[in-house]
Scaffold this motif. Structure first.
Motif, PDB file in Angstrom:
ATOM      1  N   ASP A 165       1.058  -1.349   0.001  1.00 13.15           N
ATOM      2  CA  ASP A 165      -0.065  -0.138  -0.148  1.00 13.15           C
ATOM      3  C   ASP A 165       0.873   1.154   0.134  1.00 13.15           C
ATOM      4  O   ASP A 165       0.733   2.144  -0.562  1.00 13.15           O
ATOM      5  CB  ASP A 165      -0.836   0.004   1.274  1.00 13.15           C
ATOM      6  CG  ASP A 165      -1.940  -1.038   1.013  1.00 13.15           C
ATOM      7  OD1 ASP A 165      -2.127  -1.324   0.069  1.00 13.15           O
ATOM      8  OD2 ASP A 165      -2.625  -1.486   1.996  1.00 13.15           O
ATOM      9  N   GLN A 168       2.828   1.613  -3.438  1.00 12.16           N
ATOM     10  CA  GLN A 168       1.923   2.132  -4.377  1.00 12.16           C
ATOM     11  C   GLN A 168       1.509   3.702  -4.253  1.00 12.16           C
ATOM     12  O   GLN A 168       1.347   4.541  -5.133  1.00 12.16           O
ATOM     13  CB  GLN A 168       0.655   1.376  -4.631  1.00 12.16           C
ATOM     14  CG  GLN A 168      -0.213   1.544  -5.804  1.00 12.16           C
ATOM     15  CD  GLN A 168       0.183   1.398  -6.918  1.00 12.16           C
ATOM     16  OE1 GLN A 168       0.800   0.359  -7.356  1.00 12.16           O
ATOM     17  NE2 GLN A 168       0.390   2.289  -7.685  1.00 12.16           N
ATOM     18  N   GLU A 169       1.416   3.748  -2.851  1.00 15.63           N
ATOM     19  CA  GLU A 169       1.009   5.434  -2.796  1.00 15.63           C
ATOM     20  C   GLU A 169       2.406   6.350  -3.103  1.00 15.63           C
ATOM     21  O   GLU A 169       2.205   7.410  -3.710  1.00 15.63           O
ATOM     22  CB  GLU A 169       0.813   5.595  -1.116  1.00 15.63           C
ATOM     23  CG  GLU A 169       0.186   7.163  -0.783  1.00 15.63           C
ATOM     24  CD  GLU A 169       0.061   7.103   0.623  1.00 15.63           C
ATOM     25  OE1 GLU A 169      -0.047   8.430   1.063  1.00 15.63           O
ATOM     26  OE2 GLU A 169      -0.272   6.089   1.364  1.00 15.63           O
ATOM     27  N   ASP A 170       3.535   5.685  -2.800  1.00 14.13           N
ATOM     28  CA  ASP A 170       4.558   6.552  -3.062  1.00 14.13           C
ATOM     29  C   ASP A 170       4.721   6.705  -4.723  1.00 14.13           C
ATOM     30  O   ASP A 170       5.012   7.827  -5.215  1.00 14.13           O
ATOM     31  CB  ASP A 170       5.778   5.825  -2.606  1.00 14.13           C
ATOM     32  CG  ASP A 170       6.131   6.187  -1.151  1.00 14.13           C
ATOM     33  OD1 ASP A 170       5.311   6.999  -0.381  1.00 14.13           O
ATOM     34  OD2 ASP A 170       6.965   5.396  -0.614  1.00 14.13           O
ATOM     35  N   LEU A 171       4.478   5.449  -5.299  1.00 15.39           N
ATOM     36  CA  LEU A 171       4.601   5.404  -6.898  1.00 15.39           C
ATOM     37  C   LEU A 171       3.561   6.747  -7.378  1.00 15.39           C
ATOM     38  O   LEU A 171       3.877   7.297  -8.401  1.00 15.39           O
ATOM     39  CB  LEU A 171       4.199   4.131  -7.403  1.00 15.39           C
ATOM     40  CG  LEU A 171       4.096   4.159  -8.936  1.00 15.39           C
ATOM     41  CD1 LEU A 171       5.620   4.532  -9.623  1.00 15.39           C
ATOM     42  CD2 LEU A 171       3.701   2.493  -9.389  1.00 15.39           C
ATOM     43  N   ASP A 172       2.395   6.517  -6.820  1.00 17.47           N
ATOM     44  CA  ASP A 172       1.374   7.509  -7.253  1.00 17.47           C
ATOM     45  C   ASP A 172       1.640   8.955  -7.159  1.00 17.47           C
ATOM     46  O   ASP A 172       1.259   9.987  -7.851  1.00 17.47           O
ATOM     47  CB  ASP A 172       0.078   7.105  -6.468  1.00 17.47           C
ATOM     48  CG  ASP A 172      -0.699   5.916  -7.028  1.00 17.47           C
ATOM     49  OD1 ASP A 172      -0.062   5.292  -8.070  1.00 17.47           O
ATOM     50  OD2 ASP A 172      -1.287   5.408  -6.246  1.00 17.47           O
ATOM     51  N   ASN A 173       2.378   9.159  -6.243  1.00 17.79           N
ATOM     52  CA  ASN A 173       2.934  10.579  -5.643  1.00 17.79           C
ATOM     53  C   ASN A 173       4.208  10.786  -6.166  1.00 17.79           C
ATOM     54  O   ASN A 173       4.698  11.974  -5.781  1.00 17.79           O
ATOM     55  CB  ASN A 173       2.750  10.857  -4.094  1.00 17.79           C
ATOM     56  CG  ASN A 173       0.971  10.870  -3.816  1.00 17.79           C
ATOM     57  OD1 ASN A 173       0.364  11.874  -3.858  1.00 17.79           O
ATOM     58  ND2 ASN A 173       0.820   9.618  -3.029  1.00 17.79           N
ATOM     59  N   HIS A 226      -2.433  -3.884  -6.414  1.00 19.44           N
ATOM     60  CA  HIS A 226      -1.564  -2.708  -6.860  1.00 19.44           C
ATOM     61  C   HIS A 226      -0.547  -2.976  -8.143  1.00 19.44           C
ATOM     62  O   HIS A 226      -0.149  -4.169  -8.107  1.00 19.44           O
ATOM     63  CB  HIS A 226      -0.951  -2.209  -5.620  1.00 19.44           C
ATOM     64  CG  HIS A 226      -1.589  -1.629  -4.520  1.00 19.44           C
ATOM     65  ND1 HIS A 226      -2.867  -0.676  -4.693  1.00 19.44           N
ATOM     66  CD2 HIS A 226      -1.632  -1.892  -3.099  1.00 19.44           C
ATOM     67  CE1 HIS A 226      -3.217  -0.404  -3.689  1.00 19.44           C
ATOM     68  NE2 HIS A 226      -2.864  -1.015  -2.589  1.00 19.44           N
TER      69      HIS A 226
END
Length: 464
Positions: A165, A168-173, A226
């Motif tokens: 999680d 994936q959040e780091d990738l999205d940001n 993800h």
């Protein structure tokens, strides 16, 4: 939809199928005393900033990764827990693992292959501590293809324990950890390579029970899969493919095998996915790559595609000729999860010997056939337990809703037997249905049975 159900308990399933969830005290004691048998025969790789990526809360960390740019290509460093360095050939831990074969994942608590003293402590690639590992180094060209690969014993140091999680959040940001900033690029290149091999890559999401403590209800929900899970899986697949090719070239080792699906199974799958509203196209592998598994219908497609991968097994190259893995598209070996799978410990030891130009340890050759038999037996057991747990979950959460109607899609229909197989959209359930509506029909069905004791769910058409 909200579902009412009593709390779930999977201990009875473990007892029914003889799945051991505890270890004898003497095995715990021995595991706590095991130490690295090769402390002076390791490359010092603690300068490589490894990170682990696992489900949140995991402590049995088999793999750590670091990826660097190398001109137009990449260097992938992949550290695998060196479990063989701890498990002595005449130890109780070894004998216990030869019986268990693999960790079996009951939803409430895993039945582990190794005691926690080993799997969650001494051999686990935990952060901020030095750990012995089998270090794979892959040189990839600009297209993601392997130009050179090597494995050796090393001492490594993970700098962070990451979870899917968070990554994936780091990738999205746009703020990926420096050690894995190139993971998406490499993962995508390897996925494209898989498509060129026309491999069948199942991206199965998890279905979990979420409870609402305020109103006492439960929901069966699809847990998002993800993209970083797939990118990370590509590194494991890469390692297994290189290991398999390495063993076949040397004429010794253990392969994970899977024969191609027969034409009948492929055509049945094509028809089922058409009934779900998709057009599978010419190449199943390419079609599956376009499916969003986080949607109910996408999840159903992935679950139905499992039928194309039946008949998997293991081959000891000392006894049989090499066989390919149809789901991968080439030779393949399990080497990346030795804390959770017995055969990985043995296969890794063979790869280490091949790369070092040394003799394969006697205990590897001596145990080879037993290891293959154990893996075959316990893989079947794991699949049976998984199915029983899913059936229990579905029966328990649906039990209070017997007599209610649900929207469904008809996957297969048999007029002669007056029965069909349906996919209920909410909650996402594949189940048998009495009656034979037309295949592909979107219809309403009644829940007529949700027997918790038998772990059975049955619907009927037409709905009342």
């Amino acid at each position: 939809m909200k579902l009412y159900a009593a709390p779930l308990d999977f201990r009875d399933i473990a007892r029914e199928y003889g799945v051991p969830t505890d270890f004898p005290e003497e095995v715990h004691k021995e595991a706590a005393e095991l130490v690295d048998a090769h402390p002076n025969n390791r490359r010092d790789a603690r300068n490589i900033p490894f990170v682990t990526i696992d489900p949140a809360g995991s402590k049995d960390l088999d793999q750590a990764v670091c990826i660097e740019k190398d001109g137009e290509g990449y260097i992938v460093y992949y550290a695998i827990a060196d479990v063989a360095a701890f498990v002595e050939p005449d130890s109780l831990v070894k004998e216990e693992s030869l019986e268990r074969g693999q960790t079996i994942y009951l939803p409430d608590e895993p039945a582990r292959l190794h005691p926690a003293e080993l799997s969650e402590d001494a051999a686990s690639l935990l952060p901020d501590v030095d750990r012995p590992a089998a270090l794979w180094t892959f040189h990839l060209d600009a297209g993601g293809e392997v130009t050179n690969a090597h494995v050796e014993r090393a001492l490594v140091h993970s700098v962070a324990r990451l979870d899917y999680d968070g990554v994936q959040e780091d990738l999205d940001n746009g703020r990926m950890h420096p050690s894995i900033e190139h993971l998406p690029a490499v993962g995508k290149l390897r996925q494209e390579s898989s498509l060129r091999r026309e491999a069948i890559n199942l991206r199965l999401p998890s279905v979990r029970v979420v409870d609402d403590e305020l109103d006492g209800t439960f929901e069966l929900v699809i847990e998002p899969r993800h993209p970083v899970m797939d990118y990370n899986s590509e590194i494991s697949l890469l390692t297994g493919m290189v290991a398999g090719g390495m063993m076949v070239k040397a004429g010794v080792g253990f392969l994970r095998t899977l024969g191609p699906a027969d034409n009948g199974a492929v055509e049945d799958f094509r028809q089922e996915v058409r009934n779900l509203g998709y057009e599978p196209g010419e190449h199943i592998g390419e079609f599956l790559a376009t499916i969003d598994p986080d949607t109910p219908r996408g999840m159903a497609v992935m679950r139905e595609a499992q039928k194309l991968l039946r008949g998997s097994g293991y081959v000891n190259l000392a006894e049989k000729a090499p066989e390919v893995h149809a789901g991968i598209g080439g030779y393949y070996s399990h080497v990346t999860a030795p804390l959770r799978r017995l055969i990985d410990r043995y296969a890794t030891e063979i790869c280490l010997a091949i790369c070092a130009g040394s003799d394969i340890p006697h205990w590897v050759e001596e145990d080879g056939n037993r290891v293959v038999k154990t893996m075959g037996r316990t893989s079947q057991l794991a699949a049976t337990v998984d199915k029983a747990c899913l059936n229990l979950t579905e029966a328990k959460v649906l039990n209070p809703w017997v007599g209610h109607n649900f929207d469904a899609v008809v996957l297969t229909s048999d007029a002669e037997a007056d029965q069909s197989r349906i996919f209920v959209v909410d909650p996402p359930v594949l189940a048998p249905c009495l009656g034979h509506p037309d295949e592909g029909k979107e219809t309403s069905v009644s829940l007529v049975c949700a027997d918790v004791g038998k772990r059975e769910v049955v619907f009927a058409w037409p709905a009342d």
